[in-house]
Design an enzyme around this catalytic site. Sequence first.
Site, PDB file in Angstrom:
ATOM      1  CE1 TYR A  51     -87.111  92.531  51.578  1.00  0.00           C
ATOM      2  CE2 TYR A  51     -86.133  91.710  49.564  1.00  0.00           C
ATOM      3  CZ  TYR A  51     -86.488  91.526  50.885  1.00  0.00           C
ATOM      4  OH  TYR A  51     -86.211  90.327  51.493  1.00  0.00           O
ATOM      5  CG  HIS A 109     -91.573  89.058  53.167  1.00  0.00           C
ATOM      6  ND1 HIS A 109     -91.314  90.254  52.578  1.00  0.00           N
ATOM      7  CD2 HIS A 109     -90.401  88.678  53.737  1.00  0.00           C
ATOM      8  CE1 HIS A 109     -90.034  90.578  52.767  1.00  0.00           C
ATOM      9  NE2 HIS A 109     -89.468  89.637  53.479  1.00  0.00           N
TER      10      HIS A 109
END
Length: 277
Positions: A51, A109
């Site tokens: 991110y 992730h």
Amino acid sequence: MISIPSVTLNDGAPFPELGLGTYNLRGDEGVSSIVSAIHTGYRLLDTAVNYENEHEVGEAVRRSGVDRDELIVTSKIPGRHHGRQQAIDSIRGSLGLLGLDRIDLQLIHWPNPSVGKYVDTWLGMIEAREQGLVRSIGVSNFTEAMLTELIDETGVVPAVNQVELHPYFPQAALRAFHAEHGIRTESWSPLARRSELLNEQLLRELAVVHDVTPTQLVLRWHVQLGSTPIPKSADSDRQRENANVFGFALTDDQVELISGLERGRLWDGDPNTHEEM
Ligand code: NAP
């Protein structure tokens, strides 16, 4: 301030029943948005290496003035950092960007099965936990088969599996597997971002019955399924609206009706085939 209740993870750590997604919250504006969420009562903050906003999340933690031990900061190891030592190095990198000395919940992730390194990555995370770099360890986007493999190979059950979950994709089978193994479910894209979900007639009607918004209805549905939603909002009014879901309850029938909106994933994010580096 809204008081968001917590549950206890399988490793004894407290875990809020609702948190803040931070995808796309960047720069000074992003920091301000995250600080406003913390001041509203959010305690669980969800970030990831990919991110590119770990710095902003750490900065918001410091600027908020809230005791560090009250906050649960989550980060995630990207595909390009899979591997035992790489995982530890990735966590150290995240700690540097966050400017914190501990990550409260560290996730993998995406499993990236064709790379074949998620078990090694998990071993690195177990080691990082022993070193005190992270408090809880879990995964994201893992299937039942992948979770079974991690547990069989290492004996360590993930505390959390963060997966796509919303009324269009309620994940009943995976949630049942989690419940059986003591894994907390966490819902990403809980509002089914960029879909027409919040305009569904059923949600509009039930929202009127409860005198809430369709968004609040959906977030309450997650809470009653036993999954922690992490809605992202940059706006302080919408953050407040989203967190304010602990003063009403849906009936079991209403929960079932909302689950009946099921139609599948938002996009082709099947962890058996979708991989992210
Ligand atoms: P989401 O939370 O379902 O939806 C976010 C969108 O809804 C934003 O456009 C937001 O706009 C809008 N919104 C929020 N509250 C609203 C309200 N009360 N009324 C109307 N609109 C509202 O989607 P998401 O960001 O994809 O998912 C949430 C978090 O999950 C992410 O931020 C990220 O932390 C995590 N995530 C993880 C994975 C993974 O692979 N592990 C994948 C995707 C996402 P405003 O900001 O303008 O309010």
